[in-house]
Design an enzyme around this catalytic site. Structure first.
Site, PDB file in Angstrom:
ATOM      1  N   HIS A  90       4.041   2.078  65.426  1.00 14.83           N
ATOM      2  CA  HIS A  90       4.401   2.330  64.032  1.00 14.83           C
ATOM      3  C   HIS A  90       5.909   2.559  64.029  1.00 14.83           C
ATOM      4  O   HIS A  90       6.403   3.520  64.632  1.00 14.83           O
ATOM      5  CB  HIS A  90       3.645   3.546  63.487  1.00 14.83           C
ATOM      6  CG  HIS A  90       2.190   3.258  63.247  1.00 14.83           C
ATOM      7  ND1 HIS A  90       1.186   4.166  63.497  1.00 14.83           N
ATOM      8  CD2 HIS A  90       1.590   2.125  62.790  1.00 14.83           C
ATOM      9  CE1 HIS A  90       0.014   3.599  63.175  1.00 14.83           C
ATOM     10  NE2 HIS A  90       0.235   2.360  62.758  1.00 14.83           N
ATOM     11  N   GLU A  93       7.569   5.922  63.595  1.00 14.54           N
ATOM     12  CA  GLU A  93       7.188   7.020  64.500  1.00 14.54           C
ATOM     13  C   GLU A  93       8.002   6.847  65.785  1.00 14.54           C
ATOM     14  O   GLU A  93       7.664   6.056  66.653  1.00 14.54           O
ATOM     15  CB  GLU A  93       5.678   6.994  64.746  1.00 14.54           C
ATOM     16  CG  GLU A  93       4.912   7.219  63.445  1.00 14.54           C
ATOM     17  CD  GLU A  93       3.417   6.938  63.539  1.00 14.54           C
ATOM     18  OE1 GLU A  93       2.880   6.841  64.648  1.00 14.54           O
ATOM     19  OE2 GLU A  93       2.790   6.812  62.463  1.00 14.54           O
ATOM     20  N   HIS A 222       2.397   7.886  69.361  1.00 14.36           N
ATOM     21  CA  HIS A 222       2.597   7.942  67.909  1.00 14.36           C
ATOM     22  C   HIS A 222       3.227   9.269  67.500  1.00 14.36           C
ATOM     23  O   HIS A 222       3.566  10.086  68.357  1.00 14.36           O
ATOM     24  CB  HIS A 222       1.249   7.773  67.201  1.00 14.36           C
ATOM     25  CG  HIS A 222       0.699   6.387  67.272  1.00 14.36           C
ATOM     26  ND1 HIS A 222       0.614   5.559  66.183  1.00 14.36           N
ATOM     27  CD2 HIS A 222       0.222   5.678  68.323  1.00 14.36           C
ATOM     28  CE1 HIS A 222       0.096   4.392  66.553  1.00 14.36           C
ATOM     29  NE2 HIS A 222      -0.155   4.429  67.849  1.00 14.36           N
ATOM     30  N   GLU A 317      -0.254  11.825  69.681  1.00 18.59           N
ATOM     31  CA  GLU A 317       0.541  12.179  68.503  1.00 18.59           C
ATOM     32  C   GLU A 317       1.512  13.257  68.967  1.00 18.59           C
ATOM     33  O   GLU A 317       1.097  14.331  69.400  1.00 18.59           O
ATOM     34  CB  GLU A 317      -0.362  12.711  67.391  1.00 18.59           C
ATOM     35  CG  GLU A 317      -1.407  11.709  66.903  1.00 18.59           C
ATOM     36  CD  GLU A 317      -0.834  10.628  66.014  1.00 18.59           C
ATOM     37  OE1 GLU A 317       0.337  10.760  65.577  1.00 18.59           O
ATOM     38  OE2 GLU A 317      -1.551   9.637  65.755  1.00 18.59           O
TER      39      GLU A 317
HETATM   40 ZN    ZN Z   1       1.068   6.002  64.286  1.00 13.01          ZN
END
Ligand code: ZN
Length: 424
Positions: A90, A93, A222, A317
């Site tokens: 992404h 990110e 991410h 994350e």
């Molecule tokens: Zn992501």
């Protein structure tokens, strides 16, 4: 004059003492430069390559570039496991991208310093680092202006507005149907999608990469929350939130915990949740979550790795902010450094081996089945041997019955005890 000297010293010594400016967001050209520099500093243990196609570039014509670390970086060595980190899928990110650039600088520096842990890791593993899977999205996010202008989504998708983490073939649907009919749920990728334009160029390149390289373990970096997320990401019956365990649930939980518990705060039960709601209890769960229990995702990269290849992938994350200010990046490095290294060591967990015939000729594509002897249950997900007959089976400690089968041969079984003591 004196002030200038002092400032110059601060620039050299401030960021981590290994000559790298951590507090900076690197654009595409700068990212390529860092990789080149690392290769120049550590030519004998690194190798740079671009993902191949067709297509062999992103929508806007950029390359997906990887740097490899190993004692023999240009090729696979028998029984040496392959590992990958993929960041910035992404585009907005960005923490993972900067962490991987810092990690490559750090590993090169520590290897030259003869740090025993990093040296042993590099000599026993082949490590692929791809700091950006979506360089076009990064440029869109970085050029959007202020954080407010960027919001939560600008630059997330690729330049054709395709969310790359929803664009992989949905192998979960095949796996769930197969599981219901007692058929195999591994190595399910049979179609050639090189020319299929319903898949983004970035996704087609990564699929070819996953199918070509014998990866064993991986993470997909991410941002926007703080948790280590493990398969399955997609629920079985379409529920938006439902714990959906894979056959390797115990192994995946252990892999996710190896990251969260080595991170400065991820597994802290008292930390504040990112969304400030009671739903975000990740700290109280050891800093890990099953993907579909959080929210169900179809077409993600994590489950694709597990269901198409021998590669086990989790999704990390790395923090509440997707595009934090550059001056906070050194704190992210400090919080993640030990976890990034501990997770790479997990590629040596479980057991590995080599399948040959009676004359010692290697057999590829043999199937390695595992039964847990402690609870007498099969783990219904097989890995396969690669070119030289070598294979790796990630597992938590325990007693297992291993059965190896190949076409044209009788199957052979052996008991193994896994204690995972051969890691750092
Ligand atoms: Zn992501």
């Amino acid at each position: 004059q004196i002030l200038g000297v002092v400032l110059a010293l601060v620039t050299v010594l401030g960021p981590g003492c290994w000559g790298y400016d951590l507090a900076h967001h690197h654009n595409y050209e700068e990212m390529q430069e860092v990789m080149e520099q690392v290769h120049e500093e550590c030519p004998e243990i690194t190798y740079i390559y671009n993902l191949e196609g067709p297509p062999d570039k992103t929508v806007q014509g950029r390359k997906l570039t990887v740097i490899v670390f190993s004692d023999n970086p240009k090729k696979h060595e028998v029984e040496e496991p392959e590992f990958k980190y993929v960041a910035n899928m992404h585009g907005n990110e960005v923490v993972g991208r900067e962490l991987l650039l810092a990690l490559m600088k750090y590993m090169c520096h520590e290897y030259k310093n003869q740090d025993p842990v990093i040296t042993r890791l590099i000599e026993s593993t082949r490590i692929h680092l791809m700091p950006s899977m979506n360089p076009d999205g990064w440029e869109i996010a970085a050029n959007a202006g202020s954080d407010e202008d960027r919001g939560w989504l600008v630059g997330r998708a690729n330049a054709n507005n395709v969310d790359l983490n929803r664009n992989f073939p949905d192998l979960n649907r095949i796996a769930y149907s197969n599981e219901a009919h007692h058929k195999a749920n591994n190595h399910l990728m049979w179609t050639n999608i090189a020319k299929n334009e319903s898949y983004a160029p970035e996704v087609r390149m990564v699929i070819k990469w996953i199918m070509d390289q014998p990866f064993v373990l991986s993470s997909n970096l991410h941002g926007g929350d703080l948790v280590a997320n493990y398969p399955y990401d997609e629920s079985k019956d379409g529920a938006q939130q439902e714990y959906t365990s894979s056959p390797d649930d115990a192994t995946f939980r252990n892999l996710a915990l190896s990251y969260s518990t080595n991170h400065a705060t991820m597994s802290d039960p008292d930390r504040k949740p990112c969304d400030m709601s009671a739903n975000d209890k990740f700290g109280k769960q050891g800093g890990i979550t099953n993907g579909a229990a959080w929210y169900s995702v179809a077409g993600g990269m994590q489950d694709f790795n597990y269901l198409s290849s021998n590669c086990y992938e989790i999704t990390l994350e790395l923090g509440c902010k997707k595009f934090p200010p550059a001056e906070s990046l050194p704190d992210y490095w400090d919080a993640n450094k030990d976890a990034l290294i501990a997770f790479m060591w997990q590629v040596h967990s479980g057991f590995k081996g080599k399948v040959t015939d009676m004359e010692g000729k290697p057999i590829s594509h043999a199937t390695i089945k595992v039964k847990n002897m402690t609870n007498n249950r099969d783990i219904n997900h097989d890995v396969t041997s690669v070119h030289d007959g070598d294979y790796w089976r990630l597992l938590v400690p325990g007693r297992y019955l291993v059965t190896v089968c190949a076409e044209g041969y009788e199957c052979a079984s052996k008991q193994v005890v896994v204690d995972n003591s051969n890691q750092i």
